[in-house]
Design a protein around this motif. Structure first.
Motif, PDB file in Angstrom:
ATOM      1  N   GLN A  97     -27.608  41.041   4.280  1.00 22.83           N
ATOM      2  CA  GLN A  97     -26.935  40.844   5.550  1.00 22.83           C
ATOM      3  C   GLN A  97     -26.704  39.379   5.890  1.00 22.83           C
ATOM      4  OE1 GLN A  97     -29.795  42.585   5.227  1.00 22.83           O
ATOM      5  NE2 GLN A  97     -31.430  41.521   6.320  1.00 22.83           N
ATOM      6  N   ASP A  98     -27.403  38.483   5.214  1.00 23.17           N
ATOM      7  CA  ASP A  98     -27.235  37.044   5.449  1.00 23.17           C
ATOM      8  C   ASP A  98     -26.365  36.375   4.393  1.00 23.17           C
ATOM      9  OD1 ASP A  98     -28.959  37.029   7.739  1.00 23.17           O
ATOM     10  OD2 ASP A  98     -30.658  37.210   6.369  1.00 23.17           O
ATOM     11  N   GLY A  99     -25.788  37.172   3.498  1.00 24.67           N
ATOM     12  CA  GLY A  99     -24.903  36.613   2.489  1.00 24.67           C
ATOM     13  C   GLY A  99     -25.594  36.137   1.237  1.00 24.67           C
ATOM     14  N   MET A 157     -17.887  38.661   1.759  1.00 20.48           N
ATOM     15  CA  MET A 157     -18.922  37.884   1.073  1.00 20.48           C
ATOM     16  C   MET A 157     -19.037  38.292  -0.387  1.00 20.48           C
ATOM     17  SD  MET A 157     -22.015  37.497   3.873  1.00 20.48           S
ATOM     18  CE  MET A 157     -22.326  39.261   3.959  1.00 20.48           C
ATOM     19  N   VAL A 158     -18.967  39.614  -0.633  1.00 20.21           N
ATOM     20  CA  VAL A 158     -19.058  40.086  -2.009  1.00 20.21           C
ATOM     21  C   VAL A 158     -17.767  39.794  -2.750  1.00 20.21           C
ATOM     22  CG1 VAL A 158     -19.602  42.050  -3.485  1.00 20.21           C
ATOM     23  CG2 VAL A 158     -20.583  41.903  -1.204  1.00 20.21           C
ATOM     24  N   GLU A 159     -16.632  39.984  -2.072  1.00 19.21           N
ATOM     25  CA  GLU A 159     -15.357  39.667  -2.703  1.00 19.21           C
ATOM     26  C   GLU A 159     -15.299  38.184  -3.047  1.00 19.21           C
ATOM     27  OE1 GLU A 159     -12.717  41.001   0.310  1.00 19.21           O
ATOM     28  OE2 GLU A 159     -12.939  43.129  -0.187  1.00 19.21           O
ATOM     29  N   GLU A 208     -27.409  28.952  -1.499  1.00 23.87           N
ATOM     30  CA  GLU A 208     -28.487  28.275  -0.781  1.00 23.87           C
ATOM     31  C   GLU A 208     -28.026  26.921  -0.270  1.00 23.87           C
ATOM     32  OE1 GLU A 208     -32.375  27.712   0.776  1.00 23.87           O
ATOM     33  OE2 GLU A 208     -31.348  29.515   0.033  1.00 23.87           O
ATOM     34  N   LEU A 209     -27.337  26.171  -1.113  1.00 26.75           N
ATOM     35  CA  LEU A 209     -26.862  24.850  -0.705  1.00 26.75           C
ATOM     36  C   LEU A 209     -25.844  24.953   0.422  1.00 26.75           C
ATOM     37  CD1 LEU A 209     -26.639  21.776  -1.093  1.00 26.75           C
ATOM     38  CD2 LEU A 209     -24.867  22.220  -2.814  1.00 26.75           C
ATOM     39  N   LEU A 210     -24.838  25.794   0.256  1.00 27.26           N
ATOM     40  CA  LEU A 210     -23.802  25.917   1.280  1.00 27.26           C
ATOM     41  C   LEU A 210     -24.379  26.464   2.582  1.00 27.26           C
ATOM     42  CD1 LEU A 210     -20.810  27.296  -0.856  1.00 27.26           C
ATOM     43  CD2 LEU A 210     -21.361  24.927  -0.268  1.00 27.26           C
ATOM     44  N   GLY A 211     -25.354  27.370   2.472  1.00 30.25           N
ATOM     45  CA  GLY A 211     -25.998  27.896   3.669  1.00 30.25           C
ATOM     46  C   GLY A 211     -26.751  26.827   4.438  1.00 30.25           C
ATOM     47  N   ARG A 212     -27.439  25.959   3.715  1.00 28.81           N
ATOM     48  CA  ARG A 212     -28.169  24.876   4.387  1.00 28.81           C
ATOM     49  C   ARG A 212     -27.211  23.903   5.063  1.00 28.81           C
ATOM     50  NH1 ARG A 212     -33.276  22.942   0.581  1.00 28.81           N
ATOM     51  NH2 ARG A 212     -34.143  25.025   0.154  1.00 28.81           N
TER      52      ARG A 212
END
Length: 496
Positions: free
Chosen positions: A181-183, A385-387, A426-430
Protein backbone atom coordinates in the motif's frame (compact mmCIF):
# COMPACT_ATOMS: atom_id res chain seq x y z
CA UNK A 1 46.28 22.53 -7.42
CA UNK A 2 42.54 22.83 -8.15
CA UNK A 3 43.04 25.85 -10.40
CA UNK A 4 45.77 24.06 -12.32
CA UNK A 5 43.58 21.00 -12.77
CA UNK A 6 40.60 23.05 -13.94
CA UNK A 7 42.80 24.83 -16.45
CA UNK A 8 43.86 21.48 -17.84
CA UNK A 9 47.47 21.77 -16.72
CA UNK A 10 47.46 18.28 -15.16
CA UNK A 11 46.40 15.13 -16.93
CA UNK A 12 44.41 12.77 -14.69
CA UNK A 13 46.22 9.56 -13.82
CA UNK A 14 42.99 7.82 -12.86
CA UNK A 15 39.25 8.59 -12.87
CA UNK A 16 36.74 6.63 -10.79
CA UNK A 17 33.00 7.20 -10.45
CA UNK A 18 31.89 7.11 -6.83
CA UNK A 19 28.35 8.55 -6.72
CA UNK A 20 26.26 5.42 -7.48
CA UNK A 21 28.07 3.05 -5.08
CA UNK A 22 28.22 5.71 -2.35
CA UNK A 23 24.45 6.26 -2.31
CA UNK A 24 23.20 2.77 -3.06
CA UNK A 25 25.68 0.91 -0.85
CA UNK A 26 24.16 2.76 2.12
CA UNK A 27 20.59 1.94 1.01
CA UNK A 28 21.56 -1.69 0.33
CA UNK A 29 22.77 -2.05 3.92
CA UNK A 30 19.89 -0.16 5.53
CA UNK A 31 17.37 -2.33 3.70
CA UNK A 32 19.07 -5.29 5.36
CA UNK A 33 19.92 -7.06 2.10
CA UNK A 34 23.54 -8.01 2.93
CA UNK A 35 22.55 -9.60 6.24
CA UNK A 36 19.74 -11.58 4.60
CA UNK A 37 22.03 -12.80 1.82
CA UNK A 38 24.73 -13.83 4.27
CA UNK A 39 22.25 -15.85 6.35
CA UNK A 40 21.01 -17.54 3.21
CA UNK A 41 24.60 -18.34 2.24
CA UNK A 42 25.40 -19.93 5.59
CA UNK A 43 26.88 -23.35 5.02
CA UNK A 44 27.54 -22.73 1.33
CA UNK A 45 31.19 -22.64 0.30
CA UNK A 46 31.51 -20.25 -2.60
CA UNK A 47 35.06 -19.14 -3.30
CA UNK A 48 34.00 -15.57 -4.10
CA UNK A 49 31.91 -12.91 -2.26
CA UNK A 50 28.42 -13.70 -3.52
CA UNK A 51 26.84 -10.72 -1.76
CA UNK A 52 29.22 -8.39 -3.62
CA UNK A 53 28.34 -10.04 -6.93
CA UNK A 54 24.62 -9.57 -6.30
CA UNK A 55 25.08 -5.92 -5.27
CA UNK A 56 27.22 -5.19 -8.30
CA UNK A 57 24.65 -6.74 -10.61
CA UNK A 58 21.77 -4.81 -9.02
CA UNK A 59 23.70 -1.52 -9.16
CA UNK A 60 24.57 -2.15 -12.80
CA UNK A 61 20.86 -2.64 -13.58
CA UNK A 62 20.23 0.89 -12.33
CA UNK A 63 23.02 2.77 -14.06
CA UNK A 64 23.94 0.89 -17.22
CA UNK A 65 21.25 -1.73 -17.89
CA UNK A 66 22.25 -4.77 -19.84
CA UNK A 67 23.68 -8.23 -19.52
CA UNK A 68 25.84 -9.57 -16.70
CA UNK A 69 28.71 -9.68 -19.18
CA UNK A 70 28.46 -5.89 -19.48
CA UNK A 71 28.38 -5.53 -15.67
CA UNK A 72 31.91 -6.90 -15.33
CA UNK A 73 33.32 -4.29 -17.72
CA UNK A 74 31.15 -1.53 -16.25
CA UNK A 75 32.52 -2.12 -12.74
CA UNK A 76 36.04 -1.18 -13.84
CA UNK A 77 35.11 2.52 -13.78
CA UNK A 78 33.28 2.51 -10.43
CA UNK A 79 34.40 2.50 -6.81
CA UNK A 80 32.34 -0.56 -5.85
CA UNK A 81 33.78 -2.16 -2.75
CA UNK A 82 34.89 -5.74 -3.41
CA UNK A 83 34.23 -5.60 -7.15
CA UNK A 84 37.85 -6.00 -8.24
CA UNK A 85 37.98 -9.64 -7.13
CA UNK A 86 34.87 -10.54 -9.15
CA UNK A 87 35.01 -12.15 -12.57
CA UNK A 88 32.27 -12.78 -15.11
CA UNK A 89 31.70 -16.39 -14.12
CA UNK A 90 31.18 -15.23 -10.52
CA UNK A 91 28.28 -13.04 -11.66
CA UNK A 92 26.74 -15.93 -13.58
CA UNK A 93 27.07 -18.23 -10.58
CA UNK A 94 25.53 -15.64 -8.26
CA UNK A 95 22.52 -15.29 -10.58
CA UNK A 96 22.10 -19.07 -10.74
CA UNK A 97 22.25 -19.28 -6.93
CA UNK A 98 19.45 -16.69 -6.55
CA UNK A 99 17.21 -18.74 -8.83
CA UNK A 100 18.18 -22.14 -7.43
CA UNK A 101 15.30 -24.42 -6.39
CA UNK A 102 15.02 -25.05 -2.66
CA UNK A 103 15.20 -28.66 -1.38
CA UNK A 104 12.09 -30.84 -1.66
CA UNK A 105 11.33 -30.40 2.04
CA UNK A 106 11.04 -26.61 1.52
CA UNK A 107 8.62 -26.66 -1.42
CA UNK A 108 5.46 -26.20 0.63
CA UNK A 109 3.36 -23.47 -0.96
CA UNK A 110 4.81 -23.78 -4.45
CA UNK A 111 2.45 -23.18 -7.36
CA UNK A 112 1.73 -25.76 -10.09
CA UNK A 113 3.89 -23.75 -12.48
CA UNK A 114 6.71 -22.38 -10.31
CA UNK A 115 8.94 -23.96 -7.61
CA UNK A 116 10.15 -22.24 -4.46
CA UNK A 117 13.63 -20.86 -4.94
CA UNK A 118 16.37 -19.09 -3.00
CA UNK A 119 15.04 -15.70 -4.04
CA UNK A 120 11.71 -16.55 -2.34
CA UNK A 121 13.46 -17.04 1.00
CA UNK A 122 15.25 -13.73 0.51
CA UNK A 123 12.00 -11.85 -0.25
CA UNK A 124 10.31 -13.31 2.81
CA UNK A 125 13.22 -12.42 5.10
CA UNK A 126 13.28 -8.86 3.76
CA UNK A 127 9.53 -8.56 4.27
CA UNK A 128 9.74 -9.80 7.88
CA UNK A 129 12.39 -7.18 8.58
CA UNK A 130 10.28 -4.43 7.02
CA UNK A 131 7.13 -5.62 8.79
CA UNK A 132 8.85 -5.06 12.12
CA UNK A 133 9.72 -1.52 11.05
CA UNK A 134 6.49 -0.49 9.31
CA UNK A 135 3.07 -2.12 9.22
CA UNK A 136 1.21 -5.22 8.15
CA UNK A 137 0.40 -5.98 4.55
CA UNK A 138 -3.25 -4.97 4.26
CA UNK A 139 -3.55 -4.05 0.58
CA UNK A 140 -1.47 -5.20 -2.37
CA UNK A 141 -1.32 -4.20 -6.01
CA UNK A 142 -0.70 -7.00 -8.45
CA UNK A 143 0.01 -7.02 -12.16
CA UNK A 144 1.89 -9.10 -14.71
CA UNK A 145 3.95 -8.57 -17.82
CA UNK A 146 5.89 -10.73 -20.26
CA UNK A 147 9.63 -10.68 -20.92
CA UNK A 148 10.89 -12.22 -24.11
CA UNK A 149 14.15 -14.06 -24.71
CA UNK A 150 16.84 -14.07 -27.34
CA UNK A 151 17.57 -17.77 -27.28
CA UNK A 152 15.83 -20.77 -25.75
CA UNK A 153 14.93 -19.18 -22.43
CA UNK A 154 15.92 -21.94 -20.07
CA UNK A 155 14.53 -25.43 -19.57
CA UNK A 156 10.93 -24.56 -18.67
CA UNK A 157 10.49 -20.77 -18.41
CA UNK A 158 10.87 -19.98 -22.09
CA UNK A 159 7.54 -20.76 -23.76
CA UNK A 160 5.47 -19.14 -26.46
CA UNK A 161 2.28 -17.51 -25.24
CA UNK A 162 0.28 -14.28 -25.42
CA UNK A 163 2.99 -11.64 -25.88
CA UNK A 164 2.34 -8.25 -24.31
CA UNK A 165 5.46 -7.05 -26.16
CA UNK A 166 3.97 -8.12 -29.51
CA UNK A 167 6.80 -10.55 -30.14
CA UNK A 168 4.96 -13.86 -30.68
CA UNK A 169 8.00 -15.09 -32.64
CA UNK A 170 10.10 -15.29 -29.45
CA UNK A 171 9.85 -17.41 -26.34
CA UNK A 172 8.93 -15.54 -23.19
CA UNK A 173 8.33 -15.77 -19.48
CA UNK A 174 5.63 -14.13 -17.36
CA UNK A 175 6.63 -11.93 -14.43
CA UNK A 176 4.19 -10.86 -11.75
CA UNK A 177 4.92 -8.11 -9.25
CA UNK A 178 3.33 -7.36 -5.89
CA UNK A 179 3.57 -3.88 -4.39
CA UNK A 180 2.26 -2.89 -0.96
CA UNK A 181 0.00 0.00 0.00
CA UNK A 182 3.01 2.32 0.34
CA UNK A 183 4.42 1.52 -3.09
CA UNK A 184 7.23 -0.74 -1.84
CA UNK A 185 7.94 -3.89 -3.87
CA UNK A 186 7.05 -7.01 -1.89
CA UNK A 187 7.93 -9.86 -4.23
CA UNK A 188 8.11 -10.94 -7.83
CA UNK A 189 6.76 -14.18 -9.28
CA UNK A 190 7.94 -15.90 -12.46
CA UNK A 191 6.14 -18.46 -14.61
CA UNK A 192 6.52 -20.11 -18.01
CA UNK A 193 5.49 -17.88 -20.90
CA UNK A 194 2.41 -19.93 -21.76
CA UNK A 195 0.79 -19.42 -18.33
CA UNK A 196 -2.24 -17.13 -18.57
CA UNK A 197 -2.99 -14.44 -16.00
CA UNK A 198 -6.36 -16.02 -15.21
CA UNK A 199 -4.76 -19.42 -14.57
CA UNK A 200 -2.06 -18.02 -12.31
CA UNK A 201 -4.10 -15.59 -10.21
CA UNK A 202 -5.57 -17.82 -7.49
CA UNK A 203 -2.44 -19.95 -6.96
CA UNK A 204 -0.37 -16.78 -6.65
CA UNK A 205 -2.75 -15.19 -4.15
CA UNK A 206 -2.83 -18.38 -2.06
CA UNK A 207 0.97 -18.49 -2.20
CA UNK A 208 1.17 -14.82 -1.22
CA UNK A 209 -0.95 -15.40 1.89
CA UNK A 210 1.14 -18.40 2.87
CA UNK A 211 4.50 -16.73 2.27
CA UNK A 212 3.76 -13.53 4.18
CA UNK A 213 1.28 -14.82 6.81
CA UNK A 214 -1.52 -12.57 5.59
CA UNK A 215 -4.91 -12.96 7.27
CA UNK A 216 -6.85 -10.31 5.40
CA UNK A 217 -5.79 -8.48 2.27
CA UNK A 218 -7.33 -6.57 -0.61
CA UNK A 219 -6.04 -7.36 -4.10
CA UNK A 220 -6.06 -4.48 -6.59
CA UNK A 221 -5.66 -5.46 -10.23
CA UNK A 222 -7.02 -5.36 -13.77
CA UNK A 223 -10.02 -7.47 -14.75
CA UNK A 224 -8.02 -9.14 -17.51
CA UNK A 225 -6.15 -11.02 -14.79
CA UNK A 226 -9.19 -12.67 -13.28
CA UNK A 227 -12.23 -14.56 -14.59
CA UNK A 228 -15.85 -14.59 -13.43
CA UNK A 229 -15.31 -18.06 -11.94
CA UNK A 230 -12.25 -16.83 -10.04
CA UNK A 231 -14.26 -13.98 -8.50
CA UNK A 232 -16.87 -16.52 -7.44
CA UNK A 233 -14.22 -18.78 -5.89
CA UNK A 234 -12.70 -15.88 -3.94
CA UNK A 235 -16.07 -14.88 -2.54
CA UNK A 236 -17.09 -18.41 -1.62
CA UNK A 237 -13.90 -20.07 -0.40
CA UNK A 238 -11.21 -17.44 0.28
CA UNK A 239 -12.23 -15.63 3.50
CA UNK A 240 -10.02 -12.67 4.18
CA UNK A 241 -9.34 -11.96 0.50
CA UNK A 242 -11.09 -8.94 -0.98
CA UNK A 243 -10.68 -7.35 -4.36
CA UNK A 244 -10.87 -4.14 -6.38
CA UNK A 245 -10.80 -5.04 -10.07
CA UNK A 246 -10.98 -2.94 -13.19
CA UNK A 247 -13.90 -4.09 -15.36
CA UNK A 248 -13.86 -4.33 -19.15
CA UNK A 249 -16.40 -1.74 -20.23
CA UNK A 250 -17.04 -2.96 -23.76
CA UNK A 251 -16.65 -6.72 -23.29
CA UNK A 252 -18.64 -7.46 -20.13
CA UNK A 253 -22.38 -7.42 -20.83
CA UNK A 254 -23.38 -6.65 -17.23
CA UNK A 255 -21.11 -3.61 -17.18
CA UNK A 256 -21.92 -2.43 -20.68
CA UNK A 257 -25.69 -2.86 -20.59
CA UNK A 258 -26.59 -2.45 -16.92
CA UNK A 259 -23.94 -0.64 -14.88
CA UNK A 260 -23.36 2.18 -17.36
CA UNK A 261 -27.07 2.62 -18.07
CA UNK A 262 -28.12 3.06 -14.44
CA UNK A 263 -29.05 6.64 -13.51
CA UNK A 264 -27.51 8.26 -10.49
CA UNK A 265 -25.69 11.39 -9.41
CA UNK A 266 -21.89 11.47 -9.39
CA UNK A 267 -20.08 12.68 -6.28
CA UNK A 268 -17.04 14.89 -6.74
CA UNK A 269 -13.82 13.48 -5.29
CA UNK A 270 -11.32 15.79 -6.95
CA UNK A 271 -12.25 19.15 -8.43
CA UNK A 272 -11.07 20.30 -11.87
CA UNK A 273 -7.38 21.16 -12.11
CA UNK A 274 -6.19 24.70 -11.60
CA UNK A 275 -2.70 23.89 -12.90
CA UNK A 276 -0.95 20.98 -14.61
CA UNK A 277 0.54 19.57 -11.40
CA UNK A 278 -2.85 19.11 -9.72
CA UNK A 279 -4.29 15.56 -9.70
CA UNK A 280 -6.79 14.70 -12.42
CA UNK A 281 -10.45 15.52 -11.65
CA UNK A 282 -12.55 12.60 -10.45
CA UNK A 283 -16.22 11.88 -9.78
CA UNK A 284 -17.73 8.58 -8.58
CA UNK A 285 -21.04 6.85 -8.12
CA UNK A 286 -21.99 3.44 -6.74
CA UNK A 287 -24.06 0.90 -8.67
CA UNK A 288 -25.40 -2.46 -7.46
CA UNK A 289 -26.43 -5.22 -9.86
CA UNK A 290 -27.84 -7.97 -7.67
CA UNK A 291 -25.13 -8.63 -5.09
CA UNK A 292 -22.38 -7.25 -7.33
CA UNK A 293 -21.04 -3.90 -6.22
CA UNK A 294 -19.62 -1.55 -8.85
CA UNK A 295 -18.03 1.88 -8.68
CA UNK A 296 -18.26 4.05 -11.79
CA UNK A 297 -15.54 6.70 -11.98
CA UNK A 298 -15.63 9.71 -14.30
CA UNK A 299 -12.80 12.01 -15.33
CA UNK A 300 -14.51 14.87 -17.18
CA UNK A 301 -11.19 16.15 -18.49
CA UNK A 302 -10.53 12.75 -20.12
CA UNK A 303 -14.15 12.63 -21.33
CA UNK A 304 -13.63 15.86 -23.28
CA UNK A 305 -10.46 14.45 -24.80
CA UNK A 306 -12.13 11.16 -25.75
CA UNK A 307 -14.98 13.06 -27.38
CA UNK A 308 -12.64 15.38 -29.29
CA UNK A 309 -10.49 12.46 -30.50
CA UNK A 310 -13.56 10.59 -31.74
CA UNK A 311 -14.98 13.64 -33.48
CA UNK A 312 -11.66 14.18 -35.27
CA UNK A 313 -11.63 10.57 -36.48
CA UNK A 314 -15.24 10.67 -37.63
CA UNK A 315 -14.74 14.00 -39.39
CA UNK A 316 -11.82 12.55 -41.33
CA UNK A 317 -13.86 9.40 -41.98
CA UNK A 318 -16.79 11.33 -43.49
CA UNK A 319 -14.39 13.22 -45.73
CA UNK A 320 -12.78 10.01 -46.96
CA UNK A 321 -16.14 8.39 -47.58
CA UNK A 322 -16.90 11.15 -50.04
CA UNK A 323 -13.68 10.38 -51.94
CA UNK A 324 -13.87 6.58 -51.96
CA UNK A 325 -14.08 3.64 -49.62
CA UNK A 326 -11.28 1.18 -50.36
CA UNK A 327 -8.69 2.85 -48.09
CA UNK A 328 -10.99 2.58 -45.06
CA UNK A 329 -11.28 -1.19 -44.74
CA UNK A 330 -7.78 -1.81 -43.33
CA UNK A 331 -7.83 1.07 -40.83
CA UNK A 332 -8.93 -0.01 -37.33
CA UNK A 333 -9.56 3.56 -36.21
CA UNK A 334 -12.07 4.02 -39.02
CA UNK A 335 -13.50 0.51 -39.19
CA UNK A 336 -14.92 0.60 -35.64
CA UNK A 337 -17.33 3.40 -36.70
CA UNK A 338 -18.42 1.90 -40.03
CA UNK A 339 -21.38 -0.19 -41.08
CA UNK A 340 -22.40 -1.60 -44.45
CA UNK A 341 -25.62 -0.84 -46.27
CA UNK A 342 -26.92 -1.88 -49.60
CA UNK A 343 -24.45 -4.65 -50.18
CA UNK A 344 -20.88 -3.43 -49.78
CA UNK A 345 -21.43 0.27 -49.36
CA UNK A 346 -19.91 1.78 -46.20
CA UNK A 347 -21.32 4.60 -44.10
CA UNK A 348 -20.84 6.00 -40.58
CA UNK A 349 -22.71 3.97 -37.97
CA UNK A 350 -24.50 6.59 -35.87
CA UNK A 351 -25.61 4.00 -33.29
CA UNK A 352 -21.99 2.98 -32.68
CA UNK A 353 -21.05 6.62 -32.17
CA UNK A 354 -23.79 6.99 -29.58
CA UNK A 355 -22.70 3.80 -27.77
CA UNK A 356 -19.07 4.88 -27.73
CA UNK A 357 -19.99 8.23 -26.19
CA UNK A 358 -21.21 6.36 -23.08
CA UNK A 359 -17.63 5.30 -22.34
CA UNK A 360 -16.03 8.76 -22.52
CA UNK A 361 -13.80 9.40 -19.51
CA UNK A 362 -15.24 6.49 -17.54
CA UNK A 363 -13.83 3.40 -15.88
CA UNK A 364 -15.73 0.82 -13.85
CA UNK A 365 -14.54 -1.16 -10.85
CA UNK A 366 -16.00 -4.25 -9.24
CA UNK A 367 -15.30 -4.75 -5.54
CA UNK A 368 -16.48 -6.77 -2.56
CA UNK A 369 -15.00 -4.34 -0.02
CA UNK A 370 -16.97 -2.02 2.23
CA UNK A 371 -14.67 0.88 1.39
CA UNK A 372 -16.29 4.16 0.39
CA UNK A 373 -16.72 4.49 -3.39
CA UNK A 374 -14.20 7.34 -3.51
CA UNK A 375 -11.64 5.26 -1.63
CA UNK A 376 -12.17 2.35 -4.04
CA UNK A 377 -11.50 4.60 -7.04
CA UNK A 378 -8.43 6.20 -5.49
CA UNK A 379 -7.00 2.83 -4.51
CA UNK A 380 -7.41 1.54 -8.04
CA UNK A 381 -5.68 4.61 -9.45
CA UNK A 382 -2.68 3.62 -7.34
CA UNK A 383 -2.32 0.54 -9.54
CA UNK A 384 -0.11 2.81 -11.63
CA UNK A 385 2.61 1.95 -9.08
CA UNK A 386 2.82 -1.57 -10.46
CA UNK A 387 2.49 -0.39 -14.04
CA UNK A 388 5.29 2.06 -13.32
CA UNK A 389 7.28 -0.78 -11.77
CA UNK A 390 7.09 -2.75 -15.01
CA UNK A 391 7.95 0.29 -17.09
CA UNK A 392 10.96 0.74 -14.84
CA UNK A 393 11.98 -2.91 -15.10
CA UNK A 394 11.63 -2.90 -18.87
CA UNK A 395 12.84 0.60 -19.71
CA UNK A 396 15.04 1.96 -16.92
CA UNK A 397 16.47 -1.34 -15.71
CA UNK A 398 16.05 -3.01 -19.09
CA UNK A 399 15.89 -6.52 -17.66
CA UNK A 400 15.86 -7.57 -21.29
CA UNK A 401 17.73 -8.85 -23.17
CA UNK A 402 17.88 -12.09 -21.19
CA UNK A 403 20.58 -14.35 -22.62
CA UNK A 404 20.95 -16.85 -19.77
CA UNK A 405 20.40 -20.46 -20.77
CA UNK A 406 19.19 -21.98 -17.45
CA UNK A 407 15.98 -21.35 -15.51
CA UNK A 408 18.02 -20.69 -12.36
CA UNK A 409 20.14 -17.95 -13.93
CA UNK A 410 17.12 -16.36 -15.63
CA UNK A 411 15.26 -16.16 -12.32
CA UNK A 412 18.35 -14.63 -10.69
CA UNK A 413 18.74 -12.13 -13.52
CA UNK A 414 15.15 -10.89 -13.09
CA UNK A 415 15.38 -10.92 -9.29
CA UNK A 416 18.51 -8.76 -9.34
CA UNK A 417 16.40 -6.15 -11.16
CA UNK A 418 13.82 -6.50 -8.39
CA UNK A 419 16.50 -5.79 -5.75
CA UNK A 420 17.63 -2.78 -7.78
CA UNK A 421 14.06 -1.56 -7.83
CA UNK A 422 13.80 -1.93 -4.05
CA UNK A 423 16.78 0.39 -3.65
CA UNK A 424 15.46 2.86 -6.19
CA UNK A 425 12.01 3.03 -4.56
CA UNK A 426 13.66 3.53 -1.17
CA UNK A 427 15.73 6.43 -2.47
CA UNK A 428 12.88 8.16 -4.29
CA UNK A 429 10.60 7.62 -1.30
CA UNK A 430 13.06 9.28 1.05
CA UNK A 431 13.45 12.23 -1.30
CA UNK A 432 9.66 12.62 -1.48
CA UNK A 433 9.39 12.38 2.32
CA UNK A 434 11.77 15.34 2.47
CA UNK A 435 9.33 17.34 0.33
CA UNK A 436 11.17 17.03 -2.99
CA UNK A 437 10.65 15.17 -6.24
CA UNK A 438 13.26 14.13 -8.77
CA UNK A 439 13.28 12.63 -12.24
CA UNK A 440 15.27 9.41 -12.15
CA UNK A 441 16.92 9.68 -15.54
CA UNK A 442 18.31 13.10 -14.68
CA UNK A 443 19.32 12.04 -11.17
CA UNK A 444 21.07 8.99 -12.60
CA UNK A 445 23.20 11.19 -14.87
CA UNK A 446 24.09 13.54 -12.03
CA UNK A 447 25.09 10.74 -9.64
CA UNK A 448 27.05 9.08 -12.42
CA UNK A 449 28.94 12.34 -12.92
CA UNK A 450 30.43 12.29 -9.41
CA UNK A 451 34.05 11.30 -9.89
CA UNK A 452 37.33 11.05 -8.04
CA UNK A 453 40.14 12.20 -10.29
CA UNK A 454 43.71 11.34 -9.27
CA UNK A 455 46.53 13.61 -10.48
CA UNK A 456 50.25 13.43 -9.67
CA UNK A 457 52.56 16.34 -8.91
CA UNK A 458 56.01 16.52 -7.34
CA UNK A 459 56.00 12.85 -6.41
CA UNK A 460 52.62 13.08 -4.69
CA UNK A 461 49.16 11.88 -5.68
CA UNK A 462 46.15 14.10 -5.09
CA UNK A 463 42.52 13.00 -5.35
CA UNK A 464 40.10 15.66 -6.56
CA UNK A 465 36.34 15.28 -6.24
CA UNK A 466 34.15 16.71 -8.96
CA UNK A 467 31.37 19.11 -8.01
CA UNK A 468 28.03 17.78 -6.72
CA UNK A 469 25.44 19.14 -9.12
CA UNK A 470 21.65 19.39 -9.31
CA UNK A 471 19.53 16.72 -7.66
CA UNK A 472 22.57 14.67 -6.64
CA UNK A 473 22.56 16.75 -3.43
CA UNK A 474 19.08 15.42 -2.62
CA UNK A 475 20.14 11.83 -3.18
CA UNK A 476 23.19 12.17 -0.93
CA UNK A 477 21.09 13.76 1.81
CA UNK A 478 18.36 11.12 1.48
CA UNK A 479 20.91 8.32 1.81
CA UNK A 480 22.67 10.10 4.69
CA UNK A 481 26.10 10.10 3.05
CA UNK A 482 28.70 12.82 2.43
CA UNK A 483 30.69 13.20 -0.81
CA UNK A 484 33.99 13.74 1.00
CA UNK A 485 36.60 16.50 0.65
CA UNK A 486 37.10 18.33 -2.63
CA UNK A 487 40.80 17.50 -2.62
CA UNK A 488 42.87 15.08 -0.54
CA UNK A 489 46.43 13.74 -0.48
CA UNK A 490 46.89 10.11 -1.50
CA UNK A 491 49.90 7.88 -0.89
CA UNK A 492 53.32 8.99 -2.22
CA UNK A 493 54.32 7.58 -5.60
CA UNK A 494 55.74 4.10 -5.25
CA UNK A 495 54.14 3.43 -1.86
CA UNK A 496 52.31 0.14 -1.32
Amino acid sequence: MLDAYRKGEHEPAETVRFGPPLVFERLWKELGIPAVLERQLSGRKFEFPVERAVFLTALHRLFDPGSDRAAERWAEEYAVQGAKELQLHHLYRAMAWLGEELPAGQQSGRTPFAPRTVKDDIEEALFRRRKDMFSELRMVFFDTTSIYFHGEGGDALGMRGHSKDRRPDLKQMVVGAVVDQDGRPVCCEMWPGNTSDVKSFLPVIDRLRSRFSIRSVCIVGDRGMISKDTVKTIRESRPGIHFILGARLRRVKEVRDEVLSRPGRYREVRSPRENEKDPAPLKVKEVWVGDHRYVVALNEEQARKDRADREAIVSSLREKLCRGEKSLVGNKGYRRYLTTTGGRRFEVDEEKLEREARFDGKWVLQTDTDLDAAEVALRYKELWMVEDLFRTVKAVLRTRPVYHSSDEAIRGHVFSSFLALMMLKELLGRIEDAGDRVEWQRLRRELDGLQHVTIRKDGKAFRIRTEVRGDAHKALQAAGVAPGPVVSLCEPEGAA
